[in-house]
Design a protein around this motif. Structure first.
Motif, mmCIF file in Angstrom:
data_model
loop_
_atom_site.group_PDB
_atom_site.id
_atom_site.type_symbol
_atom_site.label_atom_id
_atom_site.label_comp_id
_atom_site.label_asym_id
_atom_site.label_seq_id
_atom_site.Cartn_x
_atom_site.Cartn_y
_atom_site.Cartn_z
ATOM 1 N N ASP A 67 -46.608 -18.191 -2.033
ATOM 2 C CA ASP A 67 -46.844 -19.062 -3.190
ATOM 3 C C ASP A 67 -47.387 -20.427 -2.774
ATOM 4 O O ASP A 67 -48.338 -20.933 -3.371
ATOM 5 N N GLN A 68 -46.792 -21.024 -1.762
ATOM 6 C CA GLN A 68 -47.251 -22.345 -1.335
ATOM 7 C C GLN A 68 -48.661 -22.272 -0.749
ATOM 8 O O GLN A 68 -49.475 -23.151 -0.999
ATOM 9 N N ARG A 71 -51.068 -22.099 -3.592
ATOM 10 C CA ARG A 71 -51.206 -23.410 -4.245
ATOM 11 C C ARG A 71 -52.115 -24.331 -3.446
ATOM 12 O O ARG A 71 -52.982 -25.001 -4.010
ATOM 13 N N TYR A 72 -51.909 -24.397 -2.139
ATOM 14 C CA TYR A 72 -52.722 -25.290 -1.315
ATOM 15 C C TYR A 72 -54.181 -24.847 -1.254
ATOM 16 O O TYR A 72 -55.093 -25.670 -1.311
ATOM 17 N N TRP A 105 -54.817 -30.507 -8.959
ATOM 18 C CA TRP A 105 -53.354 -30.504 -9.001
ATOM 19 C C TRP A 105 -52.845 -29.603 -10.125
ATOM 20 O O TRP A 105 -51.931 -28.805 -9.926
ATOM 21 N N ALA A 108 -53.466 -25.945 -9.302
ATOM 22 C CA ALA A 108 -52.627 -25.495 -8.195
ATOM 23 C C ALA A 108 -51.193 -25.246 -8.642
ATOM 24 O O ALA A 108 -50.527 -24.343 -8.125
ATOM 25 N N THR A 109 -50.717 -26.022 -9.604
ATOM 26 C CA THR A 109 -49.335 -25.819 -10.057
ATOM 27 C C THR A 109 -49.173 -24.531 -10.850
ATOM 28 O O THR A 109 -48.057 -24.047 -11.004
ATOM 29 N N ARG A 110 -50.250 -23.966 -11.321
ATOM 30 C CA ARG A 110 -50.196 -22.724 -12.104
ATOM 31 C C ARG A 110 -50.803 -21.542 -11.357
ATOM 32 O O ARG A 110 -51.167 -20.547 -11.969
ATOM 33 N N ALA A 111 -50.929 -21.614 -10.059
ATOM 34 C CA ALA A 111 -51.685 -20.620 -9.303
ATOM 35 C C ALA A 111 -50.845 -19.502 -8.704
ATOM 36 O O ALA A 111 -51.379 -18.656 -7.992
ATOM 37 N N GLU A 112 -49.541 -19.439 -8.981
ATOM 38 C CA GLU A 112 -48.700 -18.418 -8.358
ATOM 39 C C GLU A 112 -49.170 -16.999 -8.663
ATOM 40 O O GLU A 112 -48.984 -16.096 -7.860
#
Length: 125
Positions: A67-68, A71-72, A105, A108-112
């Motif tokens: 997940d991280q 996001r990155y 940003w 990326a916060t919704r990219a899981e």
């Protein structure tokens, strides 16, 4: 849980390296001397320890390995592509940087959902 910990430590190291290089180039513009290497190494150690400690306690129960990283990757892709696209169109300045950073940003916060581990629906490896 171990895969998430390794992923968090990896990204803490990447973040620390970026901060260390940036700070050493700002403080010691001549990158050929021992002083710049010393500043970079000291900054890397301090930032890596802080980032690793902070990221250790931020794992939610819904977090999956990868997940991280997703996001990155989404953040950097959107930021770079947006910045280049605005530059090609002739838009530059602080407002463009803020808009590009904000869009990166938010995405990326919704990219899981882009994480392939979440697609299988089976147990986490």
């Amino acid at each position: 849980m171990e895969a998430i910990r390794v992923e968090r430590l990896f990204w803490a190291g990447i973040f620390a390296a970026l901060v260390a290089v940036t700070l050493s180039l700002l403080l010691v513009p001549d990158p050929t001397g021992a002083l710049s290497v010393g500043v970079a190494l000291a900054t890397f150690v301090i930032v890596a320890l802080i980032a690793a400690r902070i990221s250790r306690g931020t794992v939610s129960p819904r977090t999956k390995p990868g997940d991280q990283t997703v996001r990155y990757v989404v953040f950097f892709l959107v930021a770079v592509v947006g910045r280049v696209a605005f530059g090609i169109l002739g838009f530059e300045g602080i407002a463009v940087n803020v808009v590009t950073f904000g869009a990166a940003w938010l995405l990326a916060t919704r990219a899981e959902w882009l994480n392939p581990v979440r697609w299988g629906g089976g147990p986490t490896p």
